[in-house]
Scaffold this active site. Structure first.
Site, mmCIF file in Angstrom:
data_model
loop_
_atom_site.group_PDB
_atom_site.id
_atom_site.type_symbol
_atom_site.label_atom_id
_atom_site.label_comp_id
_atom_site.label_asym_id
_atom_site.label_seq_id
_atom_site.Cartn_x
_atom_site.Cartn_y
_atom_site.Cartn_z
ATOM 1 N N GLY A 240 0.753 -1.250 0.000
ATOM 2 C CA GLY A 240 0.000 0.000 0.000
ATOM 3 C C GLY A 240 0.777 1.291 0.000
ATOM 4 O O GLY A 240 0.192 2.352 -0.205
ATOM 5 N N GLU A 275 3.571 -7.313 1.373
ATOM 6 C CA GLU A 275 3.105 -7.470 -0.006
ATOM 7 C C GLU A 275 3.216 -6.157 -0.775
ATOM 8 O O GLU A 275 2.210 -5.598 -1.221
ATOM 9 C CB GLU A 275 1.633 -7.920 -0.005
ATOM 10 C CG GLU A 275 1.370 -9.212 0.759
ATOM 11 C CD GLU A 275 -0.115 -9.467 0.997
ATOM 12 O OE1 GLU A 275 -0.938 -8.550 0.802
ATOM 13 O OE2 GLU A 275 -0.443 -10.592 1.383
ATOM 14 N N PRO A 276 4.417 -5.625 -0.932
ATOM 15 C CA PRO A 276 4.546 -4.366 -1.672
ATOM 16 C C PRO A 276 4.218 -4.571 -3.143
ATOM 17 O O PRO A 276 4.614 -5.581 -3.735
ATOM 18 C CB PRO A 276 6.019 -4.005 -1.497
ATOM 19 C CG PRO A 276 6.702 -5.329 -1.357
ATOM 20 C CD PRO A 276 5.733 -6.191 -0.584
ATOM 21 N N ARG A 278 2.873 -1.499 -6.005
ATOM 22 C CA ARG A 278 3.172 -0.254 -6.713
ATOM 23 C C ARG A 278 4.576 0.326 -6.463
ATOM 24 O O ARG A 278 5.263 0.764 -7.385
ATOM 25 C CB ARG A 278 2.141 0.792 -6.257
ATOM 26 C CG ARG A 278 2.289 2.148 -6.868
ATOM 27 C CD ARG A 278 1.393 3.151 -6.134
ATOM 28 N NE ARG A 278 0.039 2.664 -5.955
ATOM 29 C CZ ARG A 278 -0.919 2.704 -6.883
ATOM 30 N NH1 ARG A 278 -0.674 3.264 -8.039
ATOM 31 N NH2 ARG A 278 -2.119 2.214 -6.637
ATOM 32 N N ARG A 314 -5.360 4.238 -15.499
ATOM 33 C CA ARG A 314 -5.420 4.870 -14.173
ATOM 34 C C ARG A 314 -6.049 6.261 -14.154
ATOM 35 O O ARG A 314 -6.833 6.554 -13.246
ATOM 36 C CB ARG A 314 -4.034 4.885 -13.527
ATOM 37 C CG ARG A 314 -3.450 3.478 -13.332
ATOM 38 C CD ARG A 314 -2.132 3.481 -12.580
ATOM 39 N NE ARG A 314 -2.296 3.988 -11.240
ATOM 40 C CZ ARG A 314 -1.804 5.142 -10.796
ATOM 41 N NH1 ARG A 314 -1.078 5.901 -11.584
ATOM 42 N NH2 ARG A 314 -2.018 5.522 -9.572
ATOM 43 N N TYR A 318 -9.075 6.260 -11.647
ATOM 44 C CA TYR A 318 -8.872 6.871 -10.324
ATOM 45 C C TYR A 318 -8.391 8.310 -10.389
ATOM 46 O O TYR A 318 -7.759 8.782 -9.432
ATOM 47 C CB TYR A 318 -7.809 6.137 -9.490
ATOM 48 C CG TYR A 318 -7.608 4.671 -9.655
ATOM 49 C CD1 TYR A 318 -8.646 3.770 -9.388
ATOM 50 C CD2 TYR A 318 -6.371 4.159 -10.020
ATOM 51 C CE1 TYR A 318 -8.427 2.414 -9.492
ATOM 52 C CE2 TYR A 318 -6.148 2.798 -10.119
ATOM 53 C CZ TYR A 318 -7.192 1.932 -9.859
ATOM 54 O OH TYR A 318 -6.979 0.586 -9.950
ATOM 55 N N CYS A 343 -12.949 6.653 -28.062
ATOM 56 C CA CYS A 343 -14.179 7.454 -28.091
ATOM 57 C C CYS A 343 -14.898 7.414 -26.749
ATOM 58 O O CYS A 343 -15.961 6.800 -26.608
ATOM 59 C CB CYS A 343 -15.058 7.000 -29.241
ATOM 60 S SG CYS A 343 -14.296 7.466 -30.788
ATOM 61 N N GLU A 344 -14.289 8.028 -25.760
ATOM 62 C CA GLU A 344 -14.842 8.196 -24.415
ATOM 63 C C GLU A 344 -14.269 9.504 -23.889
ATOM 64 O O GLU A 344 -13.062 9.727 -24.013
ATOM 65 C CB GLU A 344 -14.345 7.104 -23.452
ATOM 66 C CG GLU A 344 -14.681 5.708 -23.826
ATOM 67 C CD GLU A 344 -15.805 5.111 -23.006
ATOM 68 O OE1 GLU A 344 -16.291 5.765 -22.066
ATOM 69 O OE2 GLU A 344 -16.197 3.987 -23.344
ATOM 70 N N TYR A 372 0.344 -0.980 -12.371
ATOM 71 C CA TYR A 372 -1.070 -0.879 -12.763
ATOM 72 C C TYR A 372 -1.205 -0.169 -14.114
ATOM 73 O O TYR A 372 -2.135 0.585 -14.338
ATOM 74 C CB TYR A 372 -1.885 -0.188 -11.654
ATOM 75 C CG TYR A 372 -1.735 -0.866 -10.311
ATOM 76 C CD1 TYR A 372 -2.331 -2.110 -10.088
ATOM 77 C CD2 TYR A 372 -0.963 -0.324 -9.293
ATOM 78 C CE1 TYR A 372 -2.178 -2.768 -8.871
ATOM 79 C CE2 TYR A 372 -0.797 -0.974 -8.074
ATOM 80 C CZ TYR A 372 -1.411 -2.191 -7.872
ATOM 81 O OH TYR A 372 -1.253 -2.840 -6.667
HETATM 82 C C1 LIG Z 1 -3.025 -4.845 -4.418
HETATM 83 C C2 LIG Z 1 -2.605 -5.543 -3.199
HETATM 84 C C3 LIG Z 1 -1.341 -5.299 -2.651
HETATM 85 C C4 LIG Z 1 -0.368 -4.298 -3.228
HETATM 86 O O1 LIG Z 1 -0.794 -2.981 -3.097
HETATM 87 P P1 LIG Z 1 0.177 -1.790 -3.531
HETATM 88 O O2 LIG Z 1 -0.599 -0.579 -3.225
HETATM 89 O O3 LIG Z 1 0.417 -1.936 -4.979
HETATM 90 O O4 LIG Z 1 1.412 -1.892 -2.709
HETATM 91 C C5 LIG Z 1 -0.965 -6.027 -1.546
HETATM 92 N N1 LIG Z 1 -1.794 -6.935 -0.980
HETATM 93 C C6 LIG Z 1 -3.031 -7.187 -1.465
HETATM 94 C C7 LIG Z 1 -3.868 -8.193 -0.814
HETATM 95 C C8 LIG Z 1 -3.475 -6.495 -2.590
HETATM 96 O O5 LIG Z 1 -4.688 -6.733 -3.071
#
Ligand SMILES: *Cc1c(COP(=O)(O)O)cnc(C)c1O
Length: 420
Positions: A240, A275-276, A278, A314, A318, A343-344, A372
């Protein structure tokens, strides 16, 4: 920091002029820098070096290109996967099965079976029915599924609504107040080795405070679960962390993140997992695109580029900001809107932005496109599926071919009963 810099007045990816890639591969194309990917993978690892042997699983949905995964595997990362397809990619890239975590609210029985067959390291369960199903699949195979229960801590991540995942109303995880009861029921199932909890509150986070608030709640939950007699050995703290999209953006560094986690988790005595996503590829990739023409308009001219929302979704999904730059800037500036050919109205990358002055035929880039980006590409408007290129010093290679509309058309058929 990244390796997309001006040299003698033109933009390079490491030591390769972007113009050369455009000539040989065409546009639009994603261009990734190996040195930047490796640098970011190491900066994240170093930031967590204050922790005891953290498990690092790259969230491969951010960039699942096989060559990118190979780099991550070489850097010692496992994978966080959210589908059977992603699991196969992680395995194909040579990531050890034991380093793979399977997340997501909609795992099917087939996906569970395949993961168990391959002996992946962990399933992050998102609901009680899913846990019951996983235990039953594992039991039928004579196995025990290693798992954590994903908790929804009801914390506002302070990010865009469509990438917030840890509020009570979001679809992810089980409510934290219901977690002890659900954990107790699932932990008792034959076929289940429920060994901890997981949390992931959202993406592109600009502050550590929501993460810290969530982790403090998780710490209290771990203590509760232990006092109820459960053996808690693993806690997955998700991903995240946000990334800067323009000069002056301030984001927490991996070192600040690591220091906060060291403080909050000091007495947890568990294997921590991360779980990095982005953070690692975002600024290691650009989308290379050519200006088709500049269309005069009432307020600002529209710079029409040959990349569109189907290549980089993106901004339309978002409202994401992607810095735009000319590959050979002439020193002049202009105020313009930037849009693609789809065409949007949503196929607009920027409105009223000051950018390098460009005209038809000029090459340009969108920065921060390595996460992404290509992975969300589609063939909407019967456009080609965008190509991907990896640069390494003064060499480069196509790591995903452009898939042309003819190839996609060839997979479609008109049934006999429509032609007779
Ligand atoms: C998407 C996701 C991540 C990675 O999120 P980032 O913002 O890209 O770091 C980690 N864990 C889970 C469960 C996710 O769905």
């Amino acid at each position: 920091m990244d390796y997309f810099q001006l040299k003698n007045g033109e933009l390079y990816a490491e030591d390769v002029p972007l113009e050369r890639i455009a000539q040989e591969v065409g546009t639009p194309a994603y261009v990734y820098s190996r040195a930047t990917l490796e640098r970011h993978a190491r900066v994240f690892r170093d930031g967590l070096s204050v922790l005891d042997n953290p498990h690092l699983a790259f969230a491969i949905k951010a960039n699942p290109n096989l060559a990118v995964l190979k780099i991550m595997a070489n850097e010692g990362y496992g994978a966080d996967v959210v589908s059977g397809g992603e699991m196969e990619r992680a395995l194909a890239a040579g990531m050890p099965a034991k380093d793979i975590i399977f997340s997501g609210v909609g795992k099917t029985k087939d996906e569970m079976r395949r993961g168990l067959e391959k002996s992946i390291g962990q399933f992050n369960i998102e609901s009680e029915p899913e846990g019951i199903e996983l235990a039953s699949v594992a039991r039928d195979m004579g196995l025990q599924a290693p798992a954590t229960l994903r908790i929804n801590p009801d914390v506002d991540a302070g990010t865009h609504a469509k990438i917030s995942t840890g509020k009570a109303e979001n679809k992810f995880g089980v409510a934290i107040d219901e977690a002890p009861a659900i954990f107790g029921r699932l932990a008792g199932l034959d076929g289940m080795n429920l060994r901890g909890v997981a949390v992931h509150i959202g993406s592109q986070l600009g502050m550590l405070e929501p993460l810290e608030a969530a982790f403090i709640k998780i710490g209290a939950l771990v203590a509760d679960l232990r006092s109820a007699g459960h053996n808690i050995t693993h806690v997955d703290l998700g991903g995240g962390l946000g990334v800067p999209h323009k000069e002056g953006d301030q984001y927490p560094t991996p070192a600040q993140y690591g220091a906060m986690i060291a403080r909050v988790t000091k007495d947890w005595d568990v294997q921590l997992m991360f779980e990095p996503g982005r953070l690692i590829p975002a600024n290691a990739g650009v989308l290379l695109t050519e200006v088709i023409r500049v269309k005069p308009a009432k307020i600002n001219p529209y710079v029409i580029v040959d990349a569109a929302m189907n290549d980089l979704a993106r901004p339309s999904l978002y409202d994401a900001f992607h810095d735009f730059a000319a590959v050979k800037p002439n020193g002049e500036k202009m105020v313009a809107n930037i849009a693609g050919p789809v065409c949007e109205t949503g196929d607009t990358f920027a409105i009223g932005r000051e950018i390098d002055s460009v005209s038809a035929g000029d090459l340009t880039i969108f920065r921060t496109a390595g996460a992404y980006g290509a992975t969300m590409a589609s063939t909407y408007n019967s456009r080609p599926l965008v190509a991907e290129v990896l640069v390494d010093g003064d060499r480069f290679a196509i790591v995903a071919e452009r898939i042309n509309p003819e190839t996609i058309l060839a997979a479609e058929q008109v049934p006999d009963w429509l032609t007779s």
